[in-house]
Design a protein around this motif. Sequence first.
Motif, PDB file in Angstrom:
ATOM      1  N   GLN A  72     -26.182 -32.124  17.034  1.00 20.06           N
ATOM      2  CA  GLN A  72     -25.845 -30.847  16.425  1.00 20.06           C
ATOM      3  C   GLN A  72     -25.824 -29.725  17.452  1.00 20.06           C
ATOM      4  O   GLN A  72     -25.085 -28.776  17.332  1.00 20.06           O
ATOM      5  N   SER A  73     -26.655 -29.854  18.504  1.00 19.20           N
ATOM      6  CA  SER A  73     -26.734 -28.790  19.500  1.00 19.20           C
ATOM      7  C   SER A  73     -25.459 -28.680  20.339  1.00 19.20           C
ATOM      8  O   SER A  73     -25.139 -27.616  20.840  1.00 19.20           O
ATOM      9  N   SER A  74     -24.757 -29.808  20.482  1.00 20.61           N
ATOM     10  CA  SER A  74     -23.537 -29.743  21.276  1.00 20.61           C
ATOM     11  C   SER A  74     -22.429 -29.006  20.541  1.00 20.61           C
ATOM     12  O   SER A  74     -21.539 -28.449  21.146  1.00 20.61           O
ATOM     13  N   GLY A  75     -22.480 -28.994  19.208  1.00 20.21           N
ATOM     14  CA  GLY A  75     -21.502 -28.271  18.420  1.00 20.21           C
ATOM     15  C   GLY A  75     -20.108 -28.856  18.553  1.00 20.21           C
ATOM     16  O   GLY A  75     -19.876 -29.796  19.297  1.00 20.21           O
ATOM     17  N   PRO A  76     -19.184 -28.280  17.816  1.00 19.69           N
ATOM     18  CA  PRO A  76     -17.817 -28.791  17.816  1.00 19.69           C
ATOM     19  C   PRO A  76     -16.945 -28.171  18.902  1.00 19.69           C
ATOM     20  O   PRO A  76     -15.745 -28.160  18.776  1.00 19.69           O
ATOM     21  N   GLY A  77     -17.508 -27.643  19.962  1.00 16.22           N
ATOM     22  CA  GLY A  77     -16.754 -26.885  20.956  1.00 16.22           C
ATOM     23  C   GLY A  77     -15.844 -27.705  21.828  1.00 16.22           C
ATOM     24  O   GLY A  77     -16.005 -27.728  23.035  1.00 16.22           O
ATOM     25  N   TRP A  78     -14.882 -28.373  21.259  1.00 23.19           N
ATOM     26  CA  TRP A  78     -13.941 -29.156  22.050  1.00 23.19           C
ATOM     27  C   TRP A  78     -12.728 -28.332  22.425  1.00 23.19           C
ATOM     28  O   TRP A  78     -12.374 -27.382  21.765  1.00 23.19           O
ATOM     29  N   ASN A  79     -12.127 -28.706  23.497  1.00 21.82           N
ATOM     30  CA  ASN A  79     -10.919 -28.057  23.988  1.00 21.82           C
ATOM     31  C   ASN A  79     -10.056 -29.159  24.597  1.00 21.82           C
ATOM     32  O   ASN A  79     -10.472 -29.803  25.549  1.00 21.82           O
ATOM     33  N   ILE A  80      -8.873 -29.373  24.072  1.00 26.43           N
ATOM     34  CA  ILE A  80      -7.994 -30.458  24.534  1.00 26.43           C
ATOM     35  C   ILE A  80      -6.674 -29.855  24.993  1.00 26.43           C
ATOM     36  O   ILE A  80      -6.078 -29.041  24.292  1.00 26.43           O
ATOM     37  N   VAL A  81      -6.223 -30.254  26.171  1.00 27.83           N
ATOM     38  CA  VAL A  81      -4.926 -29.811  26.692  1.00 27.83           C
ATOM     39  C   VAL A  81      -4.084 -31.058  26.941  1.00 27.83           C
ATOM     40  O   VAL A  81      -4.479 -31.949  27.686  1.00 27.83           O
ATOM     41  N   ARG A  91      -2.256 -27.032  23.613  1.00 32.57           N
ATOM     42  CA  ARG A  91      -3.675 -26.736  23.730  1.00 32.57           C
ATOM     43  C   ARG A  91      -4.302 -26.733  22.347  1.00 32.57           C
ATOM     44  O   ARG A  91      -3.836 -26.031  21.460  1.00 32.57           O
ATOM     45  N   LEU A  92      -5.386 -27.498  22.200  1.00 33.26           N
ATOM     46  CA  LEU A  92      -6.144 -27.552  20.948  1.00 33.26           C
ATOM     47  C   LEU A  92      -7.561 -27.068  21.254  1.00 33.26           C
ATOM     48  O   LEU A  92      -8.203 -27.581  22.159  1.00 33.26           O
ATOM     49  N   SER A  93      -8.041 -26.114  20.481  1.00 33.72           N
ATOM     50  CA  SER A  93      -9.376 -25.570  20.720  1.00 33.72           C
ATOM     51  C   SER A  93     -10.135 -25.462  19.424  1.00 33.72           C
ATOM     52  O   SER A  93      -9.574 -25.144  18.378  1.00 33.72           O
ATOM     53  N   GLN A  94     -11.430 -25.699  19.495  1.00 33.05           N
ATOM     54  CA  GLN A  94     -12.324 -25.483  18.360  1.00 33.05           C
ATOM     55  C   GLN A  94     -13.628 -25.006  18.954  1.00 33.05           C
ATOM     56  O   GLN A  94     -14.343 -25.774  19.608  1.00 33.05           O
TER      57      GLN A  94
END
Length: 96
Positions: A72-81, A91-94
């Motif tokens: 849970q601490s890592s969170g959904p903070g993904w970023n895909i290029v 670019r996909l970001s969350q």
Amino acid sequence: MRKHRTIEQWQVLVDQQIGSSLSAMQFCKQEHIGYASFCNWRKRLSDPSTDDSTGSGEPGFLDLSSLMGTSQSSGPGWNIVLSLGNGVELRLSQNG
């Protein structure tokens, strides 16, 4: 009229040409096959590094679930290029 052949049918044609005394061009003329298509398939069938997953035009899928993180601490903070070529990027970001 173009005839669409399966991989197996192309393999048979390539094998027949190899077993004949004809050059590829002569064989294609005799069998009414496009020479460029025949050469393309002969190369594809003889090169084991050329398979359906590498540039054949068939869609492929990549499981990105491992990028999501499990804590849970890592969170959904993904970023895909995705680089699509010719300078085009998707670019996909969350971010939370």
